[in-house]
Write a protein that holds these residues in place. Structure first.
Motif: not given
Length: 270
Positions: A207-222
């Motif tokens: 479950a944590t890895r899947m959230q990292l997969v989703k988060l990795a699509r962004a290059s910045s906080m904004a």
């Protein structure tokens, strides 16, 4: 927000919250992660985001009425949001709060002075309301954005109903693990963490890895905030499939947007 009612029995589920605290680092977007103590029975030794089970005080109606700036999400998630703020403070020392009447989040020096509240909150001896009333605080629910909703598979002996939230880290707060539930901590890029898991140098549950997969699509906080605000949350309860493949797989809904719909059980790491 999606309809959380479903056919399976939720009576054994433990409501819980997790927060992805993000910031812009020298090499791009970073998220705060802690390493769980090996003595803990769930996800021992794994890198996770700060989080845990809701406490009774997280549902205190006085908190919402007197000690919070509301979020722009379904009010039913308010106890989960308070739980995310409390768990982040307990496990990382990062506190999403303001002095009552102020617009800015608390500076690091003020949060450090509040550090003596972390252990009583963790033990359940004190509540967020206690801290707010003693210290003149409002909790910044408005900084939290619902990120994902996961329900532990029915085949697991210990099950959680978990809301993940995204939040921009307060600008000058650094974050430090609590030394009991979590024994290491760091700010890390989402893709770097995933690469380390592939290289077997980190333990990260599915479950944590899947959230990292989703988060990795962004290059910045904004960009992460913008993507998350536009996303539709789809309830995810992985289902064990023993029939369709030579090896058992876990299935998750395609609509959840992880780019993955089935994963071999040998790669789940649960």
């Amino acid at each position: 927000m999606s309809d959380r009612k479903s056919a399976h029995d939720k009576s054994a589920l433990r409501p819980s919250s997790t927060v992805l605290m993000v910031r812009d680092g020298a090499d791009g977007l970073e998220v705060f992660m802690v390493k769980r103590n090996h003595a803990i029975d769930f996800a021992s030794g794994a890198m996770v985001f700060p989080g845990g089970k809701l406490a009774e005080g997280d549902s205190d109606p006085v908190l919402m009425g007197r000690h919070a700036r509301p979020g722009s999400f379904d009010p039913a998630l308010t106890p989960f949001a308070f739980g995310a703020i409390r768990e982040a403070f307990e496990e990382s020392g990062l506190l999403l709060a303001r002095a009552k009447g102020d617009s800015a989040l608390l500076p690091a020096s003020r949060v450090e002075a509040l550090g003596h509240w972390r252990e009583p909150l963790n033990r359940g001896d004190k509540t967020l309301r206690d801290m707010a009333e003693a210290e003149g605080l409002d909790y910044a629910l408005d900084t939290l954005i619902p990120f994902a909703h996961w329900i532990t598979p029915e085949v697991m002996p210990k099950r959680f109903d978990t809301w993940f939230f995204l939040a921009p880290a307060p600008a000058d707060q650094i974050g430090v693990h609590d030394g009991s539930e979590s024994v290491e901590s760091e700010w890390v890029g989402a893709q770097a963490a995933l690469d380390d898991w592939e290289a077997k140098t980190r333990t990260i549950v599915f479950a944590t890895r899947m959230q990292l997969v989703k988060l990795a699509r962004a290059s910045s906080m904004a960009e992460a905030i913008a993507i998350t605000q536009q996303d539709t949350i789809v309830d995810v309860m992985p289902v064990l499939d023993k029939e369709s493949f030579a090896e058992p797989h876990l299935r998750i809904p395609a609509a959840a947007g992880y780019g993955v719909t089935e994963v071999p059980l040998s790669r789940v790491g649960m």
